[in-house]
Design an enzyme around this catalytic site. Structure first.
Site, PDB file in Angstrom:
ATOM      1  N   GLN A 366       0.829  -1.206   0.000  1.00 27.29           N
ATOM      2  CA  GLN A 366       0.000   0.000   0.000  1.00 27.29           C
ATOM      3  C   GLN A 366       0.862   1.254   0.000  1.00 27.29           C
ATOM      4  OE1 GLN A 366      -0.313  -2.633   2.059  1.00 27.29           O
ATOM      5  NE2 GLN A 366      -2.451  -3.033   2.583  1.00 27.29           N
ATOM      6  N   GLN A 388      -0.084  -0.220  -5.843  1.00 25.25           N
ATOM      7  CA  GLN A 388      -1.208  -0.623  -4.998  1.00 25.25           C
ATOM      8  C   GLN A 388      -1.756   0.590  -4.242  1.00 25.25           C
ATOM      9  OE1 GLN A 388      -0.426  -3.960  -2.438  1.00 25.25           O
ATOM     10  NE2 GLN A 388      -2.411  -3.861  -1.436  1.00 25.25           N
ATOM     11  N   ASP A 389      -3.087   0.763  -4.291  1.00 29.71           N
ATOM     12  CA  ASP A 389      -3.766   1.842  -3.554  1.00 29.71           C
ATOM     13  C   ASP A 389      -3.344   3.235  -4.026  1.00 29.71           C
ATOM     14  OD1 ASP A 389      -4.800  -0.275  -2.190  1.00 29.71           O
ATOM     15  OD2 ASP A 389      -4.175   0.382  -0.211  1.00 29.71           O
ATOM     16  N   ASP A 410      -6.262  -2.733  -6.313  1.00 29.61           N
ATOM     17  CA  ASP A 410      -7.200  -1.844  -5.613  1.00 29.61           C
ATOM     18  C   ASP A 410      -6.822  -0.379  -5.799  1.00 29.61           C
ATOM     19  OD1 ASP A 410      -8.163  -4.280  -4.679  1.00 29.61           O
ATOM     20  OD2 ASP A 410      -7.143  -4.115  -2.759  1.00 29.61           O
ATOM     21  N   ARG A 478     -13.369  -5.395  -6.509  1.00 29.80           N
ATOM     22  CA  ARG A 478     -13.674  -6.418  -5.499  1.00 29.80           C
ATOM     23  C   ARG A 478     -14.208  -5.727  -4.249  1.00 29.80           C
ATOM     24  NH1 ARG A 478      -8.250  -8.724  -2.560  1.00 29.80           N
ATOM     25  NH2 ARG A 478      -7.042  -6.794  -2.441  1.00 29.80           N
TER      26      ARG A 478
END
Length: 573
Positions: A366, A388-389, A410, A478
């Protein structure tokens, strides 16, 4: 991104048992009044008054997700029968604000008491909680102010969407605080978790009670209009109306035609050489726009626009010209929340012509490039680059127009009410054995007015993924939380997207409570014939249903986007 979800069994007495024990909870003056009434009528015994009081609480609490907490809370109000619905909600919200203040004091005490035992992550997480609790208290106080309005256009029902936004944000803050301890080896989380969950549940009950406000009761409960994004309303010139005419002109004008308050330049030709210094110079609690022009160049710093700094605009020289870069990440001891290269919380933040990047890399997990918890924030011609993120659409109402977002896992996530319009979303090459996921929406409660709406965008592979695209699976989203809500409409979806379209988070979690929809998308990845068959997934075929996710219906954009100068359209096209 953390898969952390907080679930605690209720610790309060069931409502069915409260009748027996309610005299223990009720204030002494209420019981005294009830006792005095026995001399007037054989029927008006203390138990009669207690029973009537409890019945009033039960009636009011119908439809809440945590009725036992609701009933026990309302039963503690001695004048419940004389309170209007706005006053009842206001009393709950006021109690919740007091509890948030108490937890904040507890966090400060923990930080002092455990100073020598806490690692960098725990200290960072506690700092997150202190900031989030301060924001929660501010949001709850604003909600109380809206609930106290009495007449005409200022009656509480006129603030229905604002109240939904404030209470939804307050709920999200508690889960974000807890998420910060996901990798902690200390038991700090355990010391505050129960209190934070209670605050969140009070906010949830207050959200449910908003439907009972006079003037709101006529709305069809449980309908799509109630469930879909209500925060984007009428559009003007391609932008939600909540952007004022002045702000809209700012976003549409060239740099040379824009009047700005201060300039940031690395070569010393401006007022400041860092963006953070310029933000610090901006006035607190301003009601007028403060424009910070950031000249071309790469600024390696972490910038925070806190809640004391509303109405700030970042104006750059264009995508790929003006960069703000950082590399904070969870592996190096930062929480996801605090890893952001730039974070904006002050309301009304807007940005144009800037690239925001977190270059920590895919192995650092993250690592946020930009986090927005700014209500009525808007972004035009910006890019957000990470893995990520990448883009943390944390909370409240947000709008993105003609922006580029790059990431892997994500990489658009959070619990705001957010619309992406005419944007490009690019999946990058992840680490081996990783999957790409465009979105992870974090709606925790069915009454929250939050979700991600992707309208007329391009969903494609970035340059580094294209040569190896067949080696990695890529999904549209998701469910990070139980009521996750995301729609793709009238967009181009490339062939990188797996035929199933969507990915489970953990087994069957949220598959029946989420809302994932696709409406008239195009491109090789838009074929829905092999999509997941989850109860919460649907192919939207009705334009009326799809229109609930537009700027007009979802974020009431016409009320605030008009003044930013960002072009937008209110409906589906």
């Amino acid at each position: 991104m953390d898969g952390l979800r907080t679930r605690l069994l209720p610790t309060l007495l069931p409502a069915s048992l409260l009748l027996l024990f309610l005299p223990l909870f009720l204030p002494l003056n209420l019981l005294t009044t009830a006792a005095a009434a026995t001399s007037r009528s054989p029927q008006t015994t203390p138990h009669f008054h207690v029973r009537r009081h409890l019945q009033a609480a039960h009636s009011t609490c119908q439809g809440t997700l945590y009725p036992d907490l609701c009933v026990s809370t309302l039963a503690s109000f001695p004048d419940l029968a004389s309170k209007s619905i706005p006053e009842v909600i206001s009393s709950i919200v006021n109690l919740t604000a007091d509890q948030a203040q108490s937890v904040s004091s507890n966090c400060s005490s923990l930080e002092r008491r455990l100073a020598t035992k806490l690692g960098p992550l725990e200290r960072c997480a506690l700092d997150d909680c202190l900031e989030l609790l301060a924001d929660t208290i501010d949001q709850l106080r604003k909600a109380i102010s809206d609930l106290s309005s009495k007449n005409g256009s200022t009656a509480p029902a006129a603030h229905f969407h604002d109240l939904q936004t404030l209470l939804s944000g307050a709920m999200t803050n508690q889960y974000t605080c807890l998420d910060g301890f996901a990798y902690s080896k200390q038991n700090v989380r355990g010391a505050i978790e129960r209190s934070l969950v209670k605050i969140s549940r009070h906010a949830s009950n207050s959200l449910a009670l908003l439907k009972k406000l006079p003037g709101v009761k006529g709305r069809p409960s449980g309908s799509l209009a109630e469930e879909a994004f209500p925060e984007y309303s009428r559009m003007r010139d391609g932008f939600p109306a909540w952007l004022s005419p002045m702000d809209r002109r700012l976003l549409q004008a060239s740099v040379s035609a824009t009047n700005y308050n201060v300039t940031v330049a690395q070569d010393g030709t401006g007022n400041f050489t860092t963006v953070s210094a310029a933000v610090a110079a901006a006035p607190n609690a301003s009601t007028t726009r403060f424009v910070i022009y950031i000249k071309a160049g790469a600024y390696f710093e972490n910038v925070e626009v806190d809640s004391k700094k509303p109405m700030i605009m970042f104006l750059g020289d264009g995508i790929g010209q003006t960069w703000i870069k950082g590399n904070r990440n969870v592996v190096d001891g930062w929480t996801t929340f605090r890893s952001a290269t730039v974070a904006a919380v002050g309301s009304g933040f807007i940005a144009k012509g800037i690239s925001f990047e977190n270059y920590a890399g895919p192995s650092k997990h993250q690592a946020v490039a930009f986090r927005s918890g700014s209500d009525l924030s808007a972004f035009y011609n910006c890019s957000f680059v990470g893995y990520q993120d990448t883009l943390y659409v944390h909370s409240l109402r947000q709008f993105y127009r003609e922006c580029d977002v790059y990431g892997t896992i994500d990489f658009i996530f959070g619990n705001a009410a957010v619309v992406f319009q005419n944007c490009n979303l690019y999946a990058r090459k992840p680490n081996e054995n990783q999957k790409n996921v465009f979105t992870a929406q974090g709606r925790e409660d069915p009454n929250q007015n939050t979700g991600i709406s992707i309208l007329n965008c391009k969903v494609a592979a970035a340059a580094d993924l294209i040569p190896v695209q067949s080696s990695f699976q890529t999904y549209l989203g998701r469910p990070w939380q139980e009521y996750s809500r995301t729609v793709y409409m009238l967009s181009y979806i490339g062939d990188l997207v797996d035929p199933a379209g969507w990915l489970e988070w953990n087994g069957t979690f949220a598959l029946s409570t989420l809302y994932y929809g696709e409406y008239k998308n195009q491109g090789p990845g838009s074929n829905t014939s092999a999509r997941v068959t989850w109860p919460g997934y649907r192919v939207i075929t009705n334009a009326t249903e799809a229109s609930q996710f537009t700027v007009e219906s979802f974020i009431q954009g016409n009320d605030w986007l008009n003044g930013t100068g960002i072009p937008y359209y209110s409906g589906l096209s």
